[in-house]
Scaffold this active site. Structure first.
Site, PDB file in Angstrom:
ATOM      1  N   GLY A  52      31.713   0.831 -13.228  1.00 17.53           N
ATOM      2  CA  GLY A  52      33.020   0.737 -12.833  1.00 17.53           C
ATOM      3  C   GLY A  52      33.602  -0.335 -13.615  1.00 17.53           C
ATOM      4  O   GLY A  52      33.060  -1.394 -13.752  1.00 17.53           O
ATOM      5  N   THR A  53      34.860  -0.277 -13.819  1.00 17.28           N
ATOM      6  CA  THR A  53      35.512  -1.405 -14.673  1.00 17.28           C
ATOM      7  C   THR A  53      36.639  -2.300 -14.012  1.00 17.28           C
ATOM      8  O   THR A  53      36.402  -3.069 -13.150  1.00 17.28           O
ATOM      9  CB  THR A  53      35.875  -0.918 -15.950  1.00 17.28           C
ATOM     10  OG1 THR A  53      36.497   0.321 -15.922  1.00 17.28           O
ATOM     11  CG2 THR A  53      34.638  -0.391 -17.081  1.00 17.28           C
TER      12      THR A  53
END
Length: 280
Positions: A52-53
């Site tokens: 995830g960013t």
């Protein structure tokens, strides 16, 4: 089965002994193998896992907002376009995840149980400061996995019932905690998101303005970071935006976020770089 049963109930006697109000301590004592940080990869093994960013957060007048984009990447590939990265921790706080997606979601679930367990044992809600400290311990417990490339770097935001305001906490992979003032960003697009927040943030924002602010920041992050996903109008995929006030936590509906995202996107057609901040 009978060998594991006590005469007073279905659980072994050790499970019924009063002890720590920490669910993590309880799990470590009775089933340590279930803790994410206790699992070790075979030596020399490297794996590619979805990550995830970008997560952003900002304090507004009466609370705090936390939001995340929807993209998960695996190397140079988009692994998922609609992953959820912002989760309620309890009624007055939320966690946004960046890093190894699977481990991060598992850590959030354990954190939710930790807070629920404390409330049931102690009969009261843990303070926001206490919640932030509990998350520190959990991240530190995952350090072994982080050293093997499976890091989890969450952001924690909530409404402090004692102080009467929203607060934001960020962490590093070792569990080091920092309280942010006004706004914060973490994840691969955080440099660009933070620049956007720094340009647009001001004190006294209301809920609608705060929601627009974080969507603008995520748009700017997606504009320069390939691992961050911007509003996907074609697929109807938009950021997750959660508001937390003295009334509790409220996740904006897809329709509400879509309206903000469409407005931002439409404005960018004439101003691709976004709103202009004054020089002075």
């Amino acid at each position: 089965m009978e060998a594991n049963m006590s005469g007073t109930g279905r659980l072994p006697a050790a499970f019924l002994t009063p002890g720590s109000s920490s669910f993590m301590d309880f799990l470590a004592a009775h089933s340590p193998e279930l803790l994410p940080g206790r699992r070790a990869l075979p030596e020399g093994l490297t794996i590619e896992a979805p990550h995830g960013t970008t997560i952003v957060s900002a304090v507004f007048d009466g609370g705090v907002v936390i939001a995340g984009d929807r993209r998960a990447t695996m190397g140079n590939v988009i692994a998922q376009r609609d992953i959820e990265k912002v989760f309620p921790a309890d009624e007055y706080s939320a966690v946004g995840i960046a890093g190894t997606a699977g481990l991060a979601v598992e850590m959030v679930r354990l954190f939710q149980l930790e807070l629920e367990h404390y409330e049931k044992i102690e009969g009261t809600v843990l303070s926001l400061e206490g919640k932030a400290n509990r998350l520190t311990s959990m991240i530190r417990g995952n350090l072994g996995m982080a050293m093997q490339g499976l890091a989890v770097v969450p952001m924690f935001a909530g409404y402090d019932l004692n102080l009467g305001r929203g607060r934001i906490f960020t962490y590093d992979v070792t569990g080091g905690r920092s309280e942010e003032r006004g706004f914060a960003a973490t994840g691969s697009g955080s440099v660009f998101a933070r620049g956007s927040l720094k340009k647009l943030y001001r004190t006294g924002l209301n809920e609608d303005q705060a929601a627009t602010l974080v969507v603008q920041a995520l748009y700017d992050a997606a504009d320069d970071d390939s691992a961050t996903g911007g509003p996907d109008l074609a697929r109807g995929i938009f950021p997750i935006v959660t508001l937390i006030t003295e009334d509790g936590l409220r996740r904006l509906s897809e329709e509400e976020v879509a309206a903000v995202a469409v407005s931002v996107t439409d404005r960018r057609r004439s101003q691709p770089d976004g709103p202009q901040a004054p020089l002075l």
